[in-house]
Design a protein around this motif. Structure first.
Motif, PDB file in Angstrom:
ATOM      1  N   ILE A 157      42.804  42.378   8.778  1.00 17.32           N
ATOM      2  CA  ILE A 157      41.632  42.281   8.848  1.00 17.32           C
ATOM      3  C   ILE A 157      41.204  41.354   9.858  1.00 17.32           C
ATOM      4  O   ILE A 157      41.527  40.428  10.184  1.00 17.32           O
ATOM      5  N   ASP A 158      39.970  41.748  10.556  1.00 15.90           N
ATOM      6  CA  ASP A 158      39.462  41.166  11.653  1.00 15.90           C
ATOM      7  C   ASP A 158      38.160  40.604  11.681  1.00 15.90           C
ATOM      8  O   ASP A 158      37.409  41.370  10.777  1.00 15.90           O
ATOM      9  N   TYR A 159      37.795  39.375  11.868  1.00 20.26           N
ATOM     10  CA  TYR A 159      36.672  38.949  11.834  1.00 20.26           C
ATOM     11  C   TYR A 159      35.948  38.130  13.158  1.00 20.26           C
ATOM     12  O   TYR A 159      36.299  37.140  13.369  1.00 20.26           O
ATOM     13  N   PRO A 160      35.581  38.952  13.957  1.00 16.30           N
ATOM     14  CA  PRO A 160      35.176  38.838  15.424  1.00 16.30           C
ATOM     15  C   PRO A 160      34.242  37.570  15.470  1.00 16.30           C
ATOM     16  O   PRO A 160      34.499  36.794  16.229  1.00 16.30           O
ATOM     17  N   TYR A 161      33.346  37.529  14.666  1.00 23.10           N
ATOM     18  CA  TYR A 161      32.419  36.238  14.637  1.00 23.10           C
ATOM     19  C   TYR A 161      33.120  34.980  14.527  1.00 23.10           C
ATOM     20  O   TYR A 161      32.483  34.121  15.190  1.00 23.10           O
ATOM     21  N   GLU A 162      33.996  34.829  13.922  1.00 20.94           N
ATOM     22  CA  GLU A 162      34.890  33.697  13.718  1.00 20.94           C
ATOM     23  C   GLU A 162      35.999  33.646  14.477  1.00 20.94           C
ATOM     24  O   GLU A 162      36.778  32.617  14.591  1.00 20.94           O
ATOM     25  N   GLU A 163      36.436  34.621  15.376  1.00 24.02           N
ATOM     26  CA  GLU A 163      37.569  34.946  16.174  1.00 24.02           C
ATOM     27  C   GLU A 163      38.761  34.780  15.190  1.00 24.02           C
ATOM     28  O   GLU A 163      39.561  33.915  15.652  1.00 24.02           O
ATOM     29  N   VAL A 164      38.859  35.290  14.317  1.00 27.83           N
ATOM     30  CA  VAL A 164      40.189  35.147  13.217  1.00 27.83           C
ATOM     31  C   VAL A 164      40.524  36.537  12.442  1.00 27.83           C
ATOM     32  O   VAL A 164      39.640  37.321  12.495  1.00 27.83           O
ATOM     33  N   MET A 165      41.749  36.672  12.382  1.00 26.16           N
ATOM     34  CA  MET A 165      42.550  37.839  11.622  1.00 26.16           C
ATOM     35  C   MET A 165      43.096  37.405  10.600  1.00 26.16           C
ATOM     36  O   MET A 165      43.715  36.037  10.318  1.00 26.16           O
ATOM     37  N   PHE A 166      43.046  37.959   9.368  1.00 24.58           N
ATOM     38  CA  PHE A 166      44.132  37.724   8.423  1.00 24.58           C
ATOM     39  C   PHE A 166      45.214  38.831   8.125  1.00 24.58           C
ATOM     40  O   PHE A 166      44.856  40.069   8.310  1.00 24.58           O
ATOM     41  N   ARG A 167      46.275  38.627   7.554  1.00 23.09           N
ATOM     42  CA  ARG A 167      47.176  39.728   7.022  1.00 23.09           C
ATOM     43  C   ARG A 167      47.559  39.410   5.672  1.00 23.09           C
ATOM     44  O   ARG A 167      47.960  38.223   5.516  1.00 23.09           O
ATOM     45  N   THR A 168      47.576  40.328   4.817  1.00 24.56           N
ATOM     46  CA  THR A 168      48.001  40.361   3.613  1.00 24.56           C
ATOM     47  C   THR A 168      49.222  41.109   3.324  1.00 24.56           C
ATOM     48  O   THR A 168      49.232  42.036   4.068  1.00 24.56           O
ATOM     49  N   VAL A 169      50.077  40.429   2.802  1.00 21.60           N
ATOM     50  CA  VAL A 169      51.498  41.143   2.553  1.00 21.60           C
ATOM     51  C   VAL A 169      51.734  41.631   1.039  1.00 21.60           C
ATOM     52  O   VAL A 169      51.481  40.987   0.138  1.00 21.60           O
ATOM     53  N   ARG A 170      52.016  43.031   1.169  1.00 21.39           N
ATOM     54  CA  ARG A 170      51.979  43.458  -0.186  1.00 21.39           C
ATOM     55  C   ARG A 170      53.021  43.427  -1.087  1.00 21.39           C
ATOM     56  O   ARG A 170      52.699  42.936  -2.123  1.00 21.39           O
ATOM     57  N   VAL A 171      54.190  42.778  -0.662  1.00 28.99           N
ATOM     58  CA  VAL A 171      55.283  42.573  -1.276  1.00 28.99           C
ATOM     59  C   VAL A 171      55.166  41.177  -2.331  1.00 28.99           C
ATOM     60  O   VAL A 171      55.444  41.152  -3.325  1.00 28.99           O
ATOM     61  N   THR A 172      54.449  40.162  -1.616  1.00 31.59           N
ATOM     62  CA  THR A 172      54.349  38.776  -2.064  1.00 31.59           C
ATOM     63  C   THR A 172      53.004  38.492  -2.664  1.00 31.59           C
ATOM     64  O   THR A 172      52.629  37.661  -3.248  1.00 31.59           O
ATOM     65  N   GLY A 173      52.037  39.220  -1.981  1.00 29.78           N
ATOM     66  CA  GLY A 173      50.608  39.050  -2.043  1.00 29.78           C
ATOM     67  C   GLY A 173      50.150  37.852  -1.149  1.00 29.78           C
ATOM     68  O   GLY A 173      49.017  37.296  -1.220  1.00 29.78           O
ATOM     69  N   ALA A 174      50.905  37.447  -0.241  1.00 35.65           N
ATOM     70  CA  ALA A 174      50.643  36.095   0.544  1.00 35.65           C
ATOM     71  C   ALA A 174      49.659  36.669   1.379  1.00 35.65           C
ATOM     72  O   ALA A 174      49.603  37.731   1.872  1.00 35.65           O
ATOM     73  N   VAL A 175      48.929  35.449   2.044  1.00 38.59           N
ATOM     74  CA  VAL A 175      47.662  35.848   2.973  1.00 38.59           C
ATOM     75  C   VAL A 175      48.081  34.823   4.230  1.00 38.59           C
ATOM     76  O   VAL A 175      48.361  33.762   3.845  1.00 38.59           O
ATOM     77  N   TYR A 176      47.930  35.471   5.435  1.00 37.18           N
ATOM     78  CA  TYR A 176      48.461  34.487   6.739  1.00 37.18           C
ATOM     79  C   TYR A 176      47.142  34.759   7.517  1.00 37.18           C
ATOM     80  O   TYR A 176      46.473  35.787   7.599  1.00 37.18           O
ATOM     81  N   ARG A 177      46.597  33.553   8.597  1.00 35.05           N
ATOM     82  CA  ARG A 177      45.733  33.669   9.301  1.00 35.05           C
ATOM     83  C   ARG A 177      46.295  33.655  10.656  1.00 35.05           C
ATOM     84  O   ARG A 177      47.288  32.748  10.976  1.00 35.05           O
ATOM     85  N   ARG A 178      45.542  34.123  11.658  1.00 35.26           N
ATOM     86  CA  ARG A 178      45.908  34.307  12.798  1.00 35.26           C
ATOM     87  C   ARG A 178      44.361  34.111  13.899  1.00 35.26           C
ATOM     88  O   ARG A 178      43.448  35.151  13.761  1.00 35.26           O
ATOM     89  N   PHE A 179      44.278  32.878  14.463  1.00 36.42           N
ATOM     90  CA  PHE A 179      43.002  32.936  15.292  1.00 36.42           C
ATOM     91  C   PHE A 179      43.206  33.291  16.734  1.00 36.42           C
ATOM     92  O   PHE A 179      44.388  33.642  17.136  1.00 36.42           O
ATOM     93  N   TYR A 180      42.257  33.927  17.202  1.00 32.81           N
ATOM     94  CA  TYR A 180      42.363  34.700  18.331  1.00 32.81           C
ATOM     95  C   TYR A 180      43.318  33.670  19.232  1.00 32.81           C
ATOM     96  O   TYR A 180      42.852  32.431  19.523  1.00 32.81           O
ATOM     97  N   GLY A 181      44.044  34.405  20.370  1.00 36.47           N
ATOM     98  CA  GLY A 181      44.811  33.407  21.157  1.00 36.47           C
ATOM     99  C   GLY A 181      45.780  32.587  20.771  1.00 36.47           C
ATOM    100  O   GLY A 181      46.298  31.577  21.437  1.00 36.47           O
ATOM    101  N   GLU A 182      46.155  32.498  19.399  1.00 35.33           N
ATOM    102  CA  GLU A 182      46.951  31.619  19.008  1.00 35.33           C
ATOM    103  C   GLU A 182      48.028  32.565  18.176  1.00 35.33           C
ATOM    104  O   GLU A 182      47.735  33.682  17.897  1.00 35.33           O
ATOM    105  N   LYS A 183      49.289  31.925  17.741  1.00 35.61           N
ATOM    106  CA  LYS A 183      50.251  32.878  16.834  1.00 35.61           C
ATOM    107  C   LYS A 183      49.851  32.583  15.283  1.00 35.61           C
ATOM    108  O   LYS A 183      49.133  31.661  14.958  1.00 35.61           O
ATOM    109  N   GLU A 184      50.181  33.483  14.732  1.00 35.23           N
ATOM    110  CA  GLU A 184      50.081  33.384  13.250  1.00 35.23           C
ATOM    111  C   GLU A 184      50.616  32.152  12.589  1.00 35.23           C
ATOM    112  O   GLU A 184      51.851  31.597  13.086  1.00 35.23           O
TER     113      GLU A 184
END
Length: 77
Positions: free
Chosen positions: A16-43
């Protein structure tokens, strides 16, 4: 348009991308975990709680993207 939640976010890895805050999220099906990645940075390695304000704003205002788009640093696609 808000993204679906619940089972929808568990159907597979969802990006999921949220350009206004320059952030993206990834949800993992197997574990239900959520991870964040800001633009220009690593997850980040730290799991994001599902009640995180920025994550919930992203679900309401952001939009779904592909895994490839999630990996691209240049947001001009």
């Amino acid at each position: 348009m808000p993204l679906k939640t619940g089972d929808y976010l568990r159907r597979g890895d969802v990006y999921i991308d949220y350009p206004y805050e320059e952030v993206m999220f990834r949800t993992v099906r197997v574990t239900g975990a959520v991870y964040r990645r800001f633009y220009g940075e690593k997850e980040g390695h730290e799991e994001i709680p599902e009640n995180n304000r920025l994550f919930n704003d992203t679900i309401l205002i952001g939009y779904e993207i592909t895994a490839e788009e999630y990996e691209i640093d240049n947001k001009e696609w």
